[in-house]
Design an enzyme around this catalytic site. Structure first.
Site, PDB file in Angstrom:
ATOM      1  N   PHE A  12       0.830  -1.212   0.000  1.00  0.00           N
ATOM      2  CA  PHE A  12       0.000   0.000   0.000  1.00  0.00           C
ATOM      3  C   PHE A  12       0.870   1.269   0.000  1.00  0.00           C
ATOM      4  CE2 PHE A  12      -2.245   2.765   3.365  1.00  0.00           C
ATOM      5  CZ  PHE A  12      -2.882   3.553   2.447  1.00  0.00           C
ATOM      6  N   ASP A  60      12.944 -12.115  -1.073  1.00  0.00           N
ATOM      7  CA  ASP A  60      12.455 -12.210   0.300  1.00  0.00           C
ATOM      8  C   ASP A  60      13.538 -11.673   1.234  1.00  0.00           C
ATOM      9  OD1 ASP A  60      11.677 -13.028   2.815  1.00  0.00           O
ATOM     10  OD2 ASP A  60      11.074 -15.041   2.181  1.00  0.00           O
ATOM     11  N   THR A 131       6.352   2.995  12.470  1.00  0.00           N
ATOM     12  CA  THR A 131       4.978   3.288  12.859  1.00  0.00           C
ATOM     13  C   THR A 131       4.902   3.986  14.215  1.00  0.00           C
ATOM     14  OG1 THR A 131       2.911   2.213  13.513  1.00  0.00           O
ATOM     15  CG2 THR A 131       4.895   0.914  13.777  1.00  0.00           C
ATOM     16  N   ASP A 132       3.796   4.708  14.429  1.00  0.00           N
ATOM     17  CA  ASP A 132       3.581   5.328  15.752  1.00  0.00           C
ATOM     18  C   ASP A 132       3.224   4.276  16.808  1.00  0.00           C
ATOM     19  OD1 ASP A 132       0.998   4.687  14.894  1.00  0.00           O
ATOM     20  OD2 ASP A 132       0.174   6.696  15.196  1.00  0.00           O
ATOM     21  N   GLU A 133       2.895   3.048  16.372  1.00  0.00           N
ATOM     22  CA  GLU A 133       2.459   2.035  17.347  1.00  0.00           C
ATOM     23  C   GLU A 133       3.593   1.614  18.282  1.00  0.00           C
ATOM     24  OE1 GLU A 133      -0.046  -1.085  15.989  1.00  0.00           O
ATOM     25  OE2 GLU A 133      -1.174   0.224  14.654  1.00  0.00           O
ATOM     26  N   TYR A 156       2.881  -7.054  16.393  1.00  0.00           N
ATOM     27  CA  TYR A 156       3.288  -6.184  15.275  1.00  0.00           C
ATOM     28  C   TYR A 156       4.135  -5.022  15.775  1.00  0.00           C
ATOM     29  CZ  TYR A 156       2.965  -2.260  12.001  1.00  0.00           C
ATOM     30  OH  TYR A 156       3.271  -1.178  11.209  1.00  0.00           O
ATOM     31  N   LEU A 196      -9.177  -1.215   8.334  1.00  0.00           N
ATOM     32  CA  LEU A 196     -10.524  -0.703   8.628  1.00  0.00           C
ATOM     33  C   LEU A 196     -11.208   0.025   7.454  1.00  0.00           C
ATOM     34  CD1 LEU A 196     -12.788  -0.266  10.736  1.00  0.00           C
ATOM     35  CD2 LEU A 196     -11.681   1.907  11.290  1.00  0.00           C
ATOM     36  N   PRO A 211     -17.696  -4.613  10.587  1.00  0.00           N
ATOM     37  CA  PRO A 211     -17.331  -4.967  11.966  1.00  0.00           C
ATOM     38  C   PRO A 211     -16.594  -3.829  12.671  1.00  0.00           C
ATOM     39  CG  PRO A 211     -15.846  -6.046  10.404  1.00  0.00           C
ATOM     40  CD  PRO A 211     -16.827  -5.255   9.582  1.00  0.00           C
ATOM     41  N   ASN A 255     -13.099   5.464  16.044  1.00  0.00           N
ATOM     42  CA  ASN A 255     -13.462   4.549  14.952  1.00  0.00           C
ATOM     43  C   ASN A 255     -14.944   4.660  14.585  1.00  0.00           C
ATOM     44  OD1 ASN A 255     -10.856   3.565  14.822  1.00  0.00           O
ATOM     45  ND2 ASN A 255     -11.262   1.821  16.160  1.00  0.00           N
ATOM     46  N   ASP A 286     -13.817  -7.213  20.801  1.00  0.00           N
ATOM     47  CA  ASP A 286     -12.693  -6.283  20.664  1.00  0.00           C
ATOM     48  C   ASP A 286     -11.410  -7.028  20.305  1.00  0.00           C
ATOM     49  OD1 ASP A 286     -11.486  -3.852  20.663  1.00  0.00           O
ATOM     50  OD2 ASP A 286     -11.837  -3.409  22.783  1.00  0.00           O
TER      51      ASP A 286
END
Ligand code: NAD
Ligand code: DAU
Length: 350
Positions: A12, A60, A131-133, A156, A196, A211, A255, A286
């Site tokens: 993406f 790979d 990522t911010d995660e 992740y 999402l 969902p 969300n 959840d």
């Protein structure tokens, strides 16, 4: 000519980064390396695949020997590393795949760069897209800055935090020229419909339940993917070695509010009576360890490198819906699995 390796360019965000670099820098040779997992789709790049400064390589990053051989053969000047397992729900189901690609794969690339560049980092750069995660979850207030301590919760985010640490360790230990950016949630065209927004667009279009995890109270900070690709361009060219930049849209949405807005847009676009799509919203169990809120403070990027998001979310979401409705074949190929034949039919023997 500068030769830049972009990993994960069939995914993406990677496809938007490849497109931007191929179109903006004809003086660079862009090599897109991708394993073409379920998330890799060469049909994301049909508009640039014939350009003379673009090439695709199927490989790979977990295969150290293959990556080393490739560096020796291709003599890359820089790496922009996006290849990863990227979906949190999949990481909960199978953490090992995330350790392999996100941690081992990143270390393989770092080793190959270090081995090939041999301590001469003039005009060389290893850019890690993160990522911010990695910062964990926020409560009702506050924002992540570049100095927020790492506190990952999902497999992740733990794998991405680990790879960030390795990238910094190679800078501190071996002097490798590195930069890292940590970005918030992206949205836009070519987004795989497990995430999402594209999942909801696809389900609403097909009158299937949408969902929403838990009560839909979790907050994400959404950025248009084209603005992310532009930020990567700016950081790649202008950041000082060893620096980190946070990238985000200052655009927080619960969300459930986001899905309600999407339902309104879909009703309008599909000519449905107002309120029709919202009836598809279905609250489900959840996500385990679901981070409550992410919010990025991108002041450093805005002040030092003059980057600001270009698009308001409502406009961007509408553009995104239009793209999915206009690209039915892309969506049906992805959902049917047909997209995976693209490499064999278009690239075989190249
Ligand atoms: P994606 O899942 O759409 O694409 C990942 C790409 O990596 C795919 O093309 C896949 O085939 C490739 N890949 C996976 N494993 C590989 C391997 N072992 N070897 C070579 N290629 C492999 O992901 P995305 O959403 O485009 O994310 C790209 C990067 O940006 C990731 O590093 C992710 O952590 C980071 N990121 C994503 C977001 C977001 O909102 N999607 C936000 C911030 C950071
Ligand atoms: O913050 C950046 C991260 O954003 C990236 O590093 C990840 O690669 C990317 O996948 C994304 O992670 P999220 O987990 O935030 O994205 P996702 O689209 O999976 O979920 C967004 C929010 O929506 C999250 O709170 C979970 C919720 N959700 C998700 C899905 C798939 C639902 O309520 N229902 C769903 O079906």
């Amino acid at each position: 000519m500068k030769k830049i390796l972009i990993t994960g360019g069939a995914g993406f965000i990677g496809s938007h980064v490849v497109r931007r670099f191929v179109n903006s820098y004809p003086q660079y040779e862009i090599v897109n390396l991708d394993k073409l997992t379920y998330a890799g789709n060469l049909a994301n790049l049909t508009d640039i695949e014939s350009k003379p400064n673009y090439r695709f390589l199927k490989a790979d990053i977990t295969d150290a020997a293959e990556i080393n051989e490739l560096f020796q053969r291709e003599q890359f000047d820089a790496v922009i590393h996006l290849a990863a397992e990227s979906h949190v729900d999949r990481s909960i189901a199978d953490p090992t795949a995330f350790v392999m690609t996100n941690v081992i794969g990143t270390v393989n690339l770092l080793n190959a760069a270090r081995e090939y560049w041999k301590g001469n980092y003039d005009s060389k750069r290893f850019y890690h897209v993160s990522t911010d995660e990695v910062y964990g979850a926020l409560g009702e207030t506050g924002m992540f800055t570049e100095t927020t301590a790492y506190d990952p919760h999902s497999p992740y985010s733990a794998s991405k935090a680990s790879s960030d640490h390795f990238v910094r360790a190679y800078h501190d230990t071996y002097g490798l020229d590195v930069v890292i950016s940590n970005c918030s949630n992206n949205y836009g065209s070519h987004h795989f419909p497990e995430k999402l927004i594209p999942l909801a667009i696809n389900n609403i279009k097909n009158n299937r339940p949408v969902p929403v995890y838990g009560k839909g109270e979790n907050v994400r900070d959404w950025l248009w993917v084209v603005d992310h690709a532009r930020a990567i361009d700016v950081i790649f060219h202008q950041a000082k070695t060893g620096e980190t930049y946070n990238i985000g849209g200052h655009n927080e949405w619960k969300n459930i509010d986001l899905i309600q807005l999407l339902c309104k847009i879909m009703d309008k676009k599909l000519g449905r009576e107002a309120g029709t799509s919202a009836k598809l919203i279905t609250f489900v169990t959840d996500r385990a360890g679901h981070d409550l809120r992410y919010a990025i403070d991108s002041t450093k990027l805005q002040e030092k490198l003059n980057w600001v998001p270009s698009l308001q979310f409502e406009e961007g979401l509408e553009k995104t819906v239009d793209w999915y409705l206009e690209n039915e074949k892309w969506l049906s190929d992805v959902t049917s699995g047909n997209y995976q034949a693209y490499y064999e039919t278009q690239y075989h023997g190249r």
